[in-house]
Design an enzyme around this catalytic site. Structure first.
Site, short mmCIF file in Angstrom:
data_model
loop_
_atom_site.label_atom_id
_atom_site.label_comp_id
_atom_site.label_asym_id
_atom_site.label_seq_id
_atom_site.Cartn_x
_atom_site.Cartn_y
_atom_site.Cartn_z
N HIS A 158 0.79 -1.24 0.00
CA HIS A 158 0.00 0.00 0.00
C HIS A 158 0.81 1.28 0.00
O HIS A 158 0.26 2.37 0.04
CB HIS A 158 -1.02 -0.01 1.16
N CYS A 213 0.64 6.03 11.78
CA CYS A 213 0.45 5.01 12.80
C CYS A 213 0.37 5.60 14.19
O CYS A 213 -0.18 5.01 15.09
CB CYS A 213 1.61 4.02 12.73
N1 PLP Z 1 7.85 0.53 8.11
C1 PLP Z 1 7.72 1.77 7.62
C2 PLP Z 1 8.96 2.58 7.37
C3 PLP Z 1 6.45 2.30 7.34
O1 PLP Z 1 6.34 3.52 6.84
C4 PLP Z 1 5.32 1.50 7.59
C5 PLP Z 1 3.96 2.03 7.37
O2 PLP Z 1 3.64 3.15 7.76
C6 PLP Z 1 5.50 0.20 8.09
C7 PLP Z 1 6.77 -0.25 8.34
C8 PLP Z 1 4.32 -0.71 8.35
O3 PLP Z 1 3.74 -1.09 7.13
P1 PLP Z 1 2.33 -1.81 7.03
O4 PLP Z 1 1.32 -0.71 7.11
O5 PLP Z 1 2.34 -2.47 5.70
O6 PLP Z 1 2.21 -2.78 8.15
#
Ligand code: PLP
Length: 396
Positions: free
Chosen positions: A214, A337
């Site tokens: 995504h 997040c």
């Molecule tokens: N690592 C980084 C650098 C990210 O930007 C993100 C998502 O924001 C993630 C990990 C986690 O990804 P996912 O949403 O696919 O779990």
């Protein structure tokens, strides 16, 4: 949200809209080609398994994980980068506990929480000693510190290829070489980088690479972990023994097909799209800097993702900007997040932003569907909100 009043979307680092060609590729796998890729006894299963195989080739081509001898390094399908990261870190650390000493894991204080929280869990369980490597004000790694720690003995280095807030791009090739020279395994979180900048899994000697659909115009809920052949991991999800027992669960075939298609499109179009996106980002930056004199741009301007513009307006707290922006723009004041939390971003704290810069931080992120008109309008809206916020502050 009515169709007419949708805000201009400048939050591509949180998630990208799916490319319509990705959706077209996925649709048949929801209905007529709905088979379970593990059903080896009939054509529905074969059709699904073939689609998964093709997607694996498309991912491998984008991240250059083909082996010189033919074939490619194994790949484990997951529900996204968070799961890939958990499998990489927990799977590696739990599998490789050394005798008579503690496992040593080094990472950066500005990694995604999926890395930091997993590392801290393993530390609390007594399974590792956690080393946080120094970063400078641009978010760049102190390579001398890394070398010192490697000389003392590290078992695993976990680092992102590009940062999700300030967009800083790391010299992955150099870092992977250093790790390799010292016999240290290297896990790379490629969530923000794969499909935006070149990543060469095989040539650079990466041990484990996490990616997610995504962030590159593919589906949510589908990601992968590329694993250097011969690297042993302890499974984190148990069940039917799918994916060589490393990650049980029926494969999400439509998602996997979508991720594969997104990778194929990125491989063909990444360079052109990213240079266009960088031009638009630079235009937005210039428009804002011309009017907002106390705007500072954060991150490493020489090594930054094309779509990233992370800035701070020193005199205006970001909640006031958001108030006056109304619903006209979709931007972020933290990473998606954690933006529901009150606490300041750990990334911005790690690079030592001043209190004013922390309070006034805004992340604008663009992508391949961003248009020139959107950029001109977004600049007007941001500048308008800035002046309204200034008037508000003066009457307070
Ligand atoms: N690592 C980084 C650098 C990210 O930007 C993100 C998502 O924001 C993630 C990990 C986690 O990804 P996912 O949403 O696919 O779990």
């Amino acid at each position: 949200m009515s169709a007419k009043k949708r805000p201009i979307y400048l939050d591509y680092q949180a998630s990208t809209p799916m490319d319509p060609r990705v959706l077209d590729a996925m649709l048949p796998y929801f209905q007529e080609a709905f088979g379970n890729a593990s059903s080896a006894a009939h054509a529905y299963g074969h059709e699904a398994a073939d689609a998964v195989k093709q997607a694996a080739q498309e991912v491998a081509a984008l991240v250059q994980s083909g082996l010189p001898s033919g074939g490619s390094h194994p790949l484990i399908w997951t529900s996204g980068a968070t799961e890939s990261i958990n499998l990489a870190l927990q799977g590696y650390v739990r599998q490789h506990q050394p005798e008579g000493r503690r496992f040593r894991l080094a990472t950066l204080p500005l990694e995604h929480k999926a890395v930091l929280d997993t590392a801290k869990l393993l530390e609390r369980e007594g399974l590792l000693e956690l080393v946080l490597l120094d970063v400078n004000a641009q978010g760049q790694l102190d390579l001398a510190h890394l070398e010192r720690e490697l000389k003392q003995g590290l078992d695993l280095l976990a680092m992102m290829a590009a940062n999700n807030e300030i967009g800083t791009i790391y010299p992955v090739q150099t870092i992977a070489k250093l790790a390799q020279d010292h016999g240290c395994a290297f896990f790379c979180d490629g969530s923000q980088a794969v499909g935006k900048i070149p990543i060469e899994f095989e040539n650079w000697g990466i041990t484990l690479l996490a990616l997610t659909g995504h962030k590159m115009y593919g589906p949510k809920g589908c990601g992968a972990l590329v694993v250097r052949r011969g690297t042993r991991l302890k499974a984190q999800i148990y069940g039917g023994g799918h994916q060589h027992g490393l990650r049980s669960g029926t494969l999400n075939v439509p998602g996997i097909v979508g991720l594969g298609k997104a990778c194929a499109l990125r491989q063909a179009e990444m360079q052109r799209d990213e240079s266009h996106t960088a031009q638009l980002r630079d235009r937005l930056e210039a428009l804002l800097q011309a009017e907002i004199l106390d705007l500072v741009v954060n991150g490493d301007l020489a090594h930054r993702l094309a779509g990233n513009l992370h800035c701070s307006i020193l005199s205006v707290p970001n909640d006031l900007m958001v108030k006056y922006l109304g619903q006209q723009l979709a931007i972020s004041t933290g990473s998606a997040c954690t933006s529901g939390l009150e606490a300041s971003s750990h990334v911005l704290c790690a690079i030592g932003l001043s209190a004013d810069a922390l309070r006034g931080a805004l992340r604008l992120s663009l992508g391949k569907f961003t248009t020139e008109t959107e950029i001109e309008t977004a600049a007007e809206v941001l500048i308008g909100a800035y002046w309204q916020a200034q008037a508000h502050l003066q009457t307070d």
